[in-house]
Design a protein around this motif. Structure first.
Motif, PDB file in Angstrom:
ATOM      1  N   ASN A   4       0.851  -1.192   0.000  1.00 23.76           N
ATOM      2  CA  ASN A   4       0.000   0.000   0.000  1.00 23.76           C
ATOM      3  C   ASN A   4       0.885   1.239   0.000  1.00 23.76           C
ATOM      4  O   ASN A   4       1.795   1.366   0.803  1.00 23.76           O
ATOM      5  CB  ASN A   4      -0.895   0.016   1.238  1.00 23.76           C
ATOM      6  CG  ASN A   4      -1.973  -1.035   1.171  1.00 23.76           C
ATOM      7  OD1 ASN A   4      -2.330  -1.475   0.099  1.00 23.76           O
ATOM      8  ND2 ASN A   4      -2.479  -1.429   2.313  1.00 23.76           N
ATOM      9  N   THR A   6       0.790   5.603  -0.321  1.00 24.86           N
ATOM     10  CA  THR A   6      -0.077   6.764  -0.152  1.00 24.86           C
ATOM     11  C   THR A   6      -0.338   7.410  -1.504  1.00 24.86           C
ATOM     12  O   THR A   6       0.595   7.701  -2.256  1.00 24.86           O
ATOM     13  CB  THR A   6       0.576   7.788   0.793  1.00 24.86           C
ATOM     14  OG1 THR A   6       0.828   7.156   2.042  1.00 24.86           O
ATOM     15  CG2 THR A   6      -0.314   8.981   1.005  1.00 24.86           C
ATOM     16  N   LEU A  10      -4.679  12.337  -3.699  1.00 25.09           N
ATOM     17  CA  LEU A  10      -5.807  12.246  -2.774  1.00 25.09           C
ATOM     18  C   LEU A  10      -5.447  12.863  -1.428  1.00 25.09           C
ATOM     19  O   LEU A  10      -6.284  13.512  -0.793  1.00 25.09           O
ATOM     20  CB  LEU A  10      -6.218  10.783  -2.616  1.00 25.09           C
ATOM     21  CG  LEU A  10      -7.652  10.491  -2.216  1.00 25.09           C
ATOM     22  CD1 LEU A  10      -8.635  11.136  -3.184  1.00 25.09           C
ATOM     23  CD2 LEU A  10      -7.883   8.997  -2.159  1.00 25.09           C
ATOM     24  N   ASN A  67     -11.784  11.476   6.147  1.00 21.75           N
ATOM     25  CA  ASN A  67     -12.097  10.297   5.346  1.00 21.75           C
ATOM     26  C   ASN A  67     -11.229  10.251   4.086  1.00 21.75           C
ATOM     27  O   ASN A  67     -10.711   9.183   3.715  1.00 21.75           O
ATOM     28  CB  ASN A  67     -13.579  10.289   4.990  1.00 21.75           C
ATOM     29  CG  ASN A  67     -14.019   8.982   4.388  1.00 21.75           C
ATOM     30  OD1 ASN A  67     -13.372   7.963   4.563  1.00 21.75           O
ATOM     31  ND2 ASN A  67     -15.131   9.014   3.685  1.00 21.75           N
ATOM     32  N   ILE A  68     -11.049  11.370   3.435  1.00 23.11           N
ATOM     33  CA  ILE A  68     -10.212  11.422   2.226  1.00 23.11           C
ATOM     34  C   ILE A  68      -8.762  11.088   2.569  1.00 23.11           C
ATOM     35  O   ILE A  68      -8.096  10.321   1.857  1.00 23.11           O
ATOM     36  CB  ILE A  68     -10.316  12.809   1.549  1.00 23.11           C
ATOM     37  CG1 ILE A  68     -11.717  13.013   0.972  1.00 23.11           C
ATOM     38  CG2 ILE A  68      -9.269  12.965   0.457  1.00 23.11           C
ATOM     39  CD1 ILE A  68     -11.985  14.422   0.487  1.00 23.11           C
ATOM     40  N   ASN A  71      -8.467   7.391   3.279  1.00 18.35           N
ATOM     41  CA  ASN A  71      -8.535   6.632   2.022  1.00 18.35           C
ATOM     42  C   ASN A  71      -7.236   6.726   1.240  1.00 18.35           C
ATOM     43  O   ASN A  71      -6.836   5.768   0.578  1.00 18.35           O
ATOM     44  CB  ASN A  71      -9.703   7.108   1.168  1.00 18.35           C
ATOM     45  CG  ASN A  71     -11.033   6.613   1.664  1.00 18.35           C
ATOM     46  OD1 ASN A  71     -11.105   5.645   2.417  1.00 18.35           O
ATOM     47  ND2 ASN A  71     -12.097   7.291   1.264  1.00 18.35           N
ATOM     48  N   SER A  72      -6.585   7.883   1.284  1.00 19.35           N
ATOM     49  CA  SER A  72      -5.327   8.031   0.541  1.00 19.35           C
ATOM     50  C   SER A  72      -4.230   7.153   1.134  1.00 19.35           C
ATOM     51  O   SER A  72      -3.335   6.723   0.417  1.00 19.35           O
ATOM     52  CB  SER A  72      -4.883   9.484   0.522  1.00 19.35           C
ATOM     53  OG  SER A  72      -4.365   9.881   1.783  1.00 19.35           O
ATOM     54  N   LYS A  75      -6.491   2.770   1.589  1.00 24.84           N
ATOM     55  CA  LYS A  75      -7.355   2.105   0.620  1.00 24.84           C
ATOM     56  C   LYS A  75      -6.526   1.348  -0.403  1.00 24.84           C
ATOM     57  O   LYS A  75      -5.554   1.865  -0.954  1.00 24.84           O
ATOM     58  CB  LYS A  75      -8.238   3.132  -0.086  1.00 24.84           C
ATOM     59  CG  LYS A  75      -9.329   2.505  -0.896  1.00 24.84           C
ATOM     60  CD  LYS A  75     -10.471   3.436  -1.057  1.00 24.84           C
ATOM     61  CE  LYS A  75     -11.632   2.684  -1.636  1.00 24.84           C
ATOM     62  NZ  LYS A  75     -12.812   3.452  -1.650  1.00 24.84           N
ATOM     63  N   LYS A  77      -5.860  -0.372  -4.039  1.00 25.22           N
ATOM     64  CA  LYS A  77      -6.231   0.013  -5.398  1.00 25.22           C
ATOM     65  C   LYS A  77      -6.713  -1.167  -6.186  1.00 25.22           C
ATOM     66  O   LYS A  77      -6.403  -2.268  -6.000  1.00 25.22           O
ATOM     67  CB  LYS A  77      -5.055   0.677  -6.087  1.00 25.22           C
ATOM     68  CG  LYS A  77      -4.668   1.936  -5.376  1.00 25.22           C
ATOM     69  CD  LYS A  77      -3.645   2.693  -6.143  1.00 25.22           C
ATOM     70  CE  LYS A  77      -3.371   3.962  -5.354  1.00 25.22           C
ATOM     71  NZ  LYS A  77      -2.713   4.950  -6.005  1.00 25.22           N
TER      72      LYS A  77
END
Length: 77
Positions: A4, A6, A10, A67-68, A71-72, A75, A77
């Motif tokens: 993962n 960053t 985002l 939240n953004i 997610n960056s 989350k 991909k």
């Protein structure tokens, strides 16, 4: 094996949203204070209504910005 990373675009969007939050967190209570301290002025009601709306928007943008940012970072991909 996928790692993962960053998402920088985002993350920048989330930080900008948090900047809007910061501005709202100062502007909203300031307008409320001005409105409540001038009850005899004609702009009493509009100042209080706009202060409450800006405070509510600051809370909304705080959750949206966090939240953004989350997610960056987390989350997949």
């Amino acid at each position: 094996m996928e790692t993962n990373r960053t998402d920088k675009e985002l993350l920048v969007k989330g930080i900008k949203t948090m900047g809007i939050t910061l501005a709202g967190m100062f502007l909203g209570p300031t307008l409320l204070y001005i409105g409540f301290s001038n009850e005899d002025k004609p702009l009493y009601i509009p100042l209080i209504i706009s202060g409450i709306i800006i405070c509510a928007l600051a809370i909304y943008f705080a959750f949206k910005g966090l939240n953004i940012i989350m997610n960056s970072m987390f989350k997949k991909k």
